[in-house]
Design a protein around this motif. Structure first.
Motif, mmCIF file in Angstrom:
data_model
loop_
_atom_site.group_PDB
_atom_site.id
_atom_site.type_symbol
_atom_site.label_atom_id
_atom_site.label_comp_id
_atom_site.label_asym_id
_atom_site.label_seq_id
_atom_site.Cartn_x
_atom_site.Cartn_y
_atom_site.Cartn_z
ATOM 1 N N LYS A 210 0.981 -1.497 0.210
ATOM 2 C CA LYS A 210 0.063 -0.296 0.089
ATOM 3 C C LYS A 210 0.739 1.097 -0.162
ATOM 4 N N ASP A 211 2.044 1.375 0.306
ATOM 5 C CA ASP A 211 2.921 2.460 0.577
ATOM 6 C C ASP A 211 3.117 3.483 -1.130
ATOM 7 N N VAL A 212 3.237 4.013 -0.814
ATOM 8 C CA VAL A 212 3.066 5.869 -1.691
ATOM 9 C C VAL A 212 3.976 6.955 -1.246
ATOM 10 N N HIS A 213 5.159 6.510 -2.333
ATOM 11 C CA HIS A 213 6.754 7.851 -1.293
ATOM 12 C C HIS A 213 5.795 9.249 -2.664
ATOM 13 N N ILE A 214 5.856 9.983 -2.159
ATOM 14 C CA ILE A 214 5.006 11.373 -2.758
ATOM 15 C C ILE A 214 6.460 12.352 -2.683
ATOM 16 N N LYS A 215 6.632 12.586 -3.951
ATOM 17 C CA LYS A 215 7.588 14.527 -3.328
ATOM 18 C C LYS A 215 7.148 15.139 -3.835
ATOM 19 N N LEU A 216 6.807 16.482 -2.543
ATOM 20 C CA LEU A 216 6.387 17.714 -3.403
ATOM 21 C C LEU A 216 7.297 18.663 -3.356
ATOM 22 N N ASN A 217 6.326 19.733 -4.485
ATOM 23 C CA ASN A 217 7.479 20.409 -4.764
ATOM 24 C C ASN A 217 7.934 21.985 -3.339
ATOM 25 N N GLN A 218 7.167 21.995 -2.221
ATOM 26 C CA GLN A 218 7.687 22.174 -0.375
ATOM 27 C C GLN A 218 7.270 21.028 0.924
ATOM 28 N N THR A 219 8.014 21.217 1.457
ATOM 29 C CA THR A 219 7.418 20.302 2.761
ATOM 30 C C THR A 219 7.983 21.394 3.998
ATOM 31 N N ALA A 220 7.519 21.272 5.164
ATOM 32 C CA ALA A 220 7.040 21.430 6.231
ATOM 33 C C ALA A 220 7.277 20.081 7.407
ATOM 34 N N PHE A 221 7.600 19.265 6.513
ATOM 35 C CA PHE A 221 7.540 17.465 6.903
ATOM 36 C C PHE A 221 9.594 17.401 7.070
ATOM 37 N N TYR A 222 9.405 17.661 8.425
ATOM 38 C CA TYR A 222 11.398 17.468 8.738
ATOM 39 C C TYR A 222 11.270 15.981 8.806
ATOM 40 N N PRO A 223 12.197 15.199 7.663
ATOM 41 C CA PRO A 223 12.555 13.901 7.602
ATOM 42 C C PRO A 223 13.108 13.446 8.083
ATOM 43 N N GLU A 224 13.820 11.865 8.932
ATOM 44 C CA GLU A 224 14.236 11.811 9.857
ATOM 45 C C GLU A 224 15.737 11.367 8.948
ATOM 46 N N ILE B 213 -2.878 6.976 -3.535
ATOM 47 C CA ILE B 213 -2.296 8.157 -4.242
ATOM 48 C C ILE B 213 -3.961 9.266 -4.260
ATOM 49 N N PRO B 214 -2.803 10.185 -3.841
ATOM 50 C CA PRO B 214 -3.933 11.750 -3.497
ATOM 51 C C PRO B 214 -4.925 11.628 -5.215
ATOM 52 N N LYS B 215 -5.784 12.033 -5.406
ATOM 53 C CA LYS B 215 -6.557 12.489 -5.956
ATOM 54 C C LYS B 215 -6.374 14.044 -7.006
ATOM 55 N N GLN B 216 -6.077 14.383 -5.899
ATOM 56 C CA GLN B 216 -5.421 16.167 -5.848
ATOM 57 C C GLN B 216 -4.180 16.260 -5.717
ATOM 58 N N PHE B 217 -3.304 16.777 -7.141
ATOM 59 C CA PHE B 217 -2.118 16.798 -7.118
ATOM 60 C C PHE B 217 -1.744 17.846 -7.120
ATOM 61 N N GLU B 218 -2.976 19.174 -6.900
ATOM 62 C CA GLU B 218 -1.420 20.172 -7.023
ATOM 63 C C GLU B 218 -2.659 21.261 -5.249
ATOM 64 N N ASN B 219 -1.689 22.120 -4.652
ATOM 65 C CA ASN B 219 -2.616 22.827 -3.772
ATOM 66 C C ASN B 219 -3.540 21.745 -2.716
ATOM 67 N N LEU B 220 -2.621 21.149 -2.194
ATOM 68 C CA LEU B 220 -2.605 19.963 -1.492
ATOM 69 C C LEU B 220 -2.389 19.904 -0.022
ATOM 70 N N PRO B 221 -3.714 20.303 0.841
ATOM 71 C CA PRO B 221 -3.346 20.457 2.339
ATOM 72 C C PRO B 221 -2.720 20.029 3.367
#
Length: 411
Positions: free
Chosen positions: A31-45, A78-86
């Motif tokens: 089930k795992d999906v790895h996604i890359k965002l154009n910007q992120t506030a999520f700190y990686p390990e 996989i999200p249906k929305q690819f842009e402006n994701l909250p």
């Protein structure tokens, strides 16, 4: 070529919610999906600090990691929305790690300044925080360090970050630790008190760490491993310990300051009671041995001592065995100790006086009643299901031993 992820958490570690676009999707087995965002506030390990968790759209973020400068978020689906994701990070978790991480910087710097002790290991999880240092320190040293570190917190010093653009600029910082392993060193400064290369997230002022409390220390290699808590973790630890103290004060009807004395007194009382109980048990065993001797019989020069021994502690059976054989080295002891679900059978004799192999005697009994156990020629022990009456087991064993003694006499 895709642009690298903009790392919002470095620009502003206080951002809890943001919007982003998906720039890359990597479907993994399962089930795992790895996604890359154009910007992120999520700190990686990385760097000793665990990753952020939270939500991207309706999908829970299970893990965040960095690879070749890009930040990947692990979600299920996989999200249906690819842009402006909250996107929303788990702020309680993030701020906890910020408090612990900056607390580590402060404590490590304090150790170096007061005792020239270098931090050689750092471990931060949801439940635990430790550092390893290269020196041995005593409790008074740790008290001094803890006080000193907390003064840095109460000073509410500014925490700044620097990203040197060249070696000359990097060399201008009096770094506490080497930058080896950092490709683009990011320097975290605690207002001229400490300079350390670090990629983690930290509060903007030391006051937000709240407090540092050292909980424990243990020898680790040539130095120490120090366990401590900061901020809300320290508050939780204080609340838990206060609750325990309140319960103890209520149970023992004394003040907090009298608890050590009261506990020491109880410990001494328990020691005395245990000693008296042991002496009483030994006297009781002596009475039981007298009774057993009165009911024993002599066969071919050997006293057959047979008894159903009621006990919750088989160590008592061992003590009884020693006392019987010391009183009469020719004795052959046969004990049945009934329990809840099974009966323990014990055979013992002096190594110099008994011609029988008690292990073989016991084996016949175990085979007959589907028991298990074993031992040596002069000491054997086994267990048999509780449905067989103990008296019946003793009778079978006495008959077998009597028969074997007759055989040995006629040889």
């Amino acid at each position: 070529m895709l642009m690298p992820t903009v790392k919002i958490y470095h620009k502003n570690p206080y951002i809890k919610e943001f919007h982003a676009n998906i720039t890359k999707i990597d479907q993994k087995p399962g089930k795992d999906v790895h996604i890359k965002l154009n910007q992120t506030a999520f700190y990686p390990e990385g760097g000793g600090q665990p990753c952020d968790l939270g939500f991207i759209g309706d999908f829970r973020v299970k893990r965040v990691f960095e690879e070749d400068g890009d930040v990947f978020h692990v979600i299920e689906g996989i999200p249906k929305q690819f842009e402006n994701l909250p996107c929303v990070i788990d702020w309680k978790r993030r701020f906890d790690f910020m408090q612990q991480h900056l607390g580590q910087h402060i404590l490590s710097a304090s150790l170096e300044k007061l005792f020239e002790a270098e931090t050689v290991g750092f471990h931060l999880t949801e439940d635990n925080l430790t550092i390893d240092i290269d020196k041995q320190l005593d409790s008074s040293d740790l008290d001094r360090i803890e006080y000193f570190a907390n003064q840095i917190i109460y000073g509410n010093l500014y925490v700044k970050t620097h990203c040197p653009s060249n070696q000359s600029e990097l060399a201008s910082f009096p770094l506490r630790k080497d930058v080896a392993g950092y490709s683009n060193p990011r320097i975290v400064e605690i207002d001229q008190f400490d300079y350390s290369p670090c990629g983690g997230t930290h509060p903007k002022r030391t006051g937000e760490v709240g407090i540092i409390k050292i909980l424990n220390c243990s020898t680790h290699r040539e130095g120490l491993r120090i366990e401590f808590v900061c901020g809300n973790r320290a508050l939780k630890d204080y609340a838990e310990k206060t609750s325990v103290l309140s319960s103890l004060k209520s149970e023992l009807s004394c003040s907090e300051k009298d608890l050590p004395t009261r506990c020491a007194g109880m410990k001494n009382d328990l020691k005395e009671i245990t000693s008296k109980s042991k002496r009483t048990s030994e006297r009781l065993l002596d009475y039981q041995i007298d009774e057993m001797y009165g009911n024993s019989r002599i066969h071919n020069g050997h006293r057959l001592v047979s008894h159903v021994f009621e006990t919750d502690n088989l160590k008592d059976a061992s003590v009884l065995t020693s006392k019987v054989l010391k009183r009469d080295p020719s004795a052959i002891l046969i004990l049945a100790c009934p329990g809840i679900d099974f009966t323990t059978v014990l055979l013992a004799s002096s190594t110099s006086e008994n011609p029988l192999d008690l292990n073989l005697v016991l084996k016949d009994l175990l085979d007959k009643y589907n028991g298990r156990g074993g031992g040596k020629a002069h000491h054997a022990q086994g267990i048999i299901g509780g449905e067989v009456p103990p008296d019946q087991l003793l009778h079978v064993l006495q008959s077998k031993i009597t028969l074997e003694l007759e055989k040995s006499k006629n040889k």
